[in-house]
Design an enzyme around this catalytic site. Sequence first.
Site, short mmCIF file in Angstrom:
data_model
loop_
_atom_site.label_atom_id
_atom_site.label_comp_id
_atom_site.label_asym_id
_atom_site.label_seq_id
_atom_site.Cartn_x
_atom_site.Cartn_y
_atom_site.Cartn_z
CG HIS A 278 43.03 46.32 29.79
ND1 HIS A 278 43.46 46.72 31.03
CD2 HIS A 278 41.85 45.67 30.00
CE1 HIS A 278 42.59 46.32 31.95
NE2 HIS A 278 41.59 45.70 31.34
CE LYS B 144 31.82 44.64 31.30
NZ LYS B 144 33.04 44.91 32.08
CD GLU C 291 27.44 45.65 31.44
OE1 GLU C 291 26.70 44.66 31.67
OE2 GLU C 291 28.50 45.85 32.06
CG ASP D 18 36.47 45.77 31.33
OD1 ASP D 18 35.30 46.13 31.25
OD2 ASP D 18 37.08 45.64 32.40
CD GLU E 142 36.35 41.41 36.47
OE1 GLU E 142 35.53 42.08 37.10
OE2 GLU E 142 37.16 41.88 35.66
CD GLU F 184 36.66 50.18 35.05
OE1 GLU F 184 35.49 49.87 34.75
OE2 GLU F 184 37.48 49.35 35.49
#
Length: 698
Positions: free
Chosen positions: A519, A367, A394, A372, A298, A400
């Site tokens: 997402h 992750k 993770e 995500d 990113e 979020e």
Amino acid sequence: MKVNLLALLLLLFSFAQAEDGYRLWLRYDQLKNASLRTGYGARLTTISLPGNSPTLQVARKELQMALSGLLGKTVRIPETRNPLATLQIEISSGRVSAKELASLGEEGFLIRSTGGRSPLLITANSEVGLLYGVFHFIRLLQTEQSIDRLNIIEVPQLPLRMLNHWDNLDRTVERGYAGFSIWNWHTLPTYMDQRYIDYARANASIGINAVSITNVNANATILTQPYLQKVKALADLFRSYGIKVYLTARFSAPVEIGGLKTADPLDPAVQQWWKNKAREIYALIPDFGGFLVKANSEGQPGPQDYKRTHADGANMLADAVASFKGNVIWRAFVYSAEVPDDRHKQAYSEFLPLDGKFRSNVLVQVKNGAIDFMPREPFHPLFGALPKTPVMMEFQITQEYLGQGTHLVYLAPLFKECLESDTYQKGKGTTVASTLNGMAGVSNIGTDINWTGHLFGQANWYALGRLAWNHELSSEDIAKEWIRMSFSTDPSLVSDLTQMMLASREILVNYMNPIGLHHIMATGHHYGPGPWVSNLNRPEWNPTYYHRADSIGIGFNRTATGSDALSQYHPDAAKKWSDPATCPDIDLLWFHYLPWNYTMKSGRTLWNELCYRYNLGVDSVSWMQTVWNRQQSKLDAQRFEQVKMLLNIQHQEAKWWRDACLLYFQSFSRLPIPAPYEQPAKSLDYYKSLQFPYAPGH
Ligand code: GCV
């Protein structure tokens, strides 16, 4: 007159004890059960601690605070060893066999009581082990367990149990929904906020032993001398609580603050720069944990900027900290705009060839899922696939993608679902948990008075620590512990709140991302639905990339006829997902593109199932409201009202999710929302028009 005075004092006391949530689960209010109080009191008259080191001072203070609060009596814990003590806390006690002591390792502890008049014993091989034992013992009292005939041996299953803060130096928190960063860099190192102490207490109470205090989207300034002095102040404080500090390393720091022309990891000057930097840090913080790194992800700088690999980058940093016993935690969250492959596959493709190429003090942090931190993701295919590399989990504690600061979602079931998944990498039963060397949670902590914004966010911080210590604990047991410590031990309250918490994650999945959708949040801030977004530069930043809805159907084909992400899993793990007929409904659209009239296991068509799930989600939030409201009399007014208001928001937002998503998907399916369900309140254009330029955490 006397009575009135007493009433006034009681009133003042109750104000002073306002339940604002600050005390987290370490509330030490007097136990309501008088006979328990007397019983505990009789068992705990004198306490012996083996010294007065900083860690033992922490233990002493905590015990004094807990006992005087819970039992309503002052317990003196003199510095001298007292062989007649009723609670004897000892390092490597002679009363325990050498074999048992050895089994405790560095951080484990043993609590033993034979009942009657014989003293209780807490023993460990280290002071931090004793501290963990003390917190465990306090938890037994808080949750009203018997302390007779105890024989508890607790050893953490993972050596590294960590919080990752995504806190910026200007005190904003990336994906933070609980105010600003608790690190007040401006007043550090001279001003040591009481919060730092209470933060360390809370972490130690659940066994967290490492914290990375800066954002992975890193700022090199943290590595400059003035900031390192501030970090040292925190590290000095946290040391007594068994907590090591890590920093995030910006890969381009040698250029940005070192004046070099390159950050190429194979350049000797760059290597030397990091070696010098490590020496500088360890001179200040001898037990510095090491670096956590997000590189070439990113837009962050990294070794690939110089045509080097992730291993080249990680190893350079690892060499710099190796002689100090430091670690490098290298994140596997990478995907690239230039790679046209399914984002799901990219981290695996990138890291698999690097297995065995990392130094021994590098841990790769993965992750829980390949996309995500979605409300539900199948486990990441990298788990179990890197046998020569230590791997860390993770998880994201901050919500979020799970309702941010306003939705009550208990995350232990999400964490457990991943930890218990079978990778089959070393045969049946190779769970994700069994492949791990550590666990990190992205923190949900901020300056809000109750730390986490939503009071129930505290349960997620708590659960992360408890599961990092022992991933075999059940979500239910963790919830019950937390409720008993945070609210009360009243059986009906505990039962109601436990049910609500356990159901909450699935409820959110239903009104947000049912049947494997993912997402489809609005982009950027990720607040609210945005399945229609398709105009962003990078394809994989657009929700349309993930749901692939059109007039025929919906879903992402990740089978051999599609992106073939399934081939990255062990065939035995992939088997159930590969065929829609055997793929569990919860993952169906994650792996398959299916027609709107596809018949689900329920007998409903896919479209009707979507309508059913979205509505079930909304109705279930109403149920949560009912459950919460019916416990009002057992709850303090302040916390009751706070959660009640947030549940109202959650209910409105669940409807928003349902209506916006169903209207949007209906524009492809062209099918009606079946009659029994509430019809959307507004038009699709209305939902598309909503803007939130100041949504938090972005
Ligand atoms: C710290 C997601 C989040 C980013 C985060 C990133 C990461 O993409 O939206 O805010 O950046 O994950 O984990 O690095």
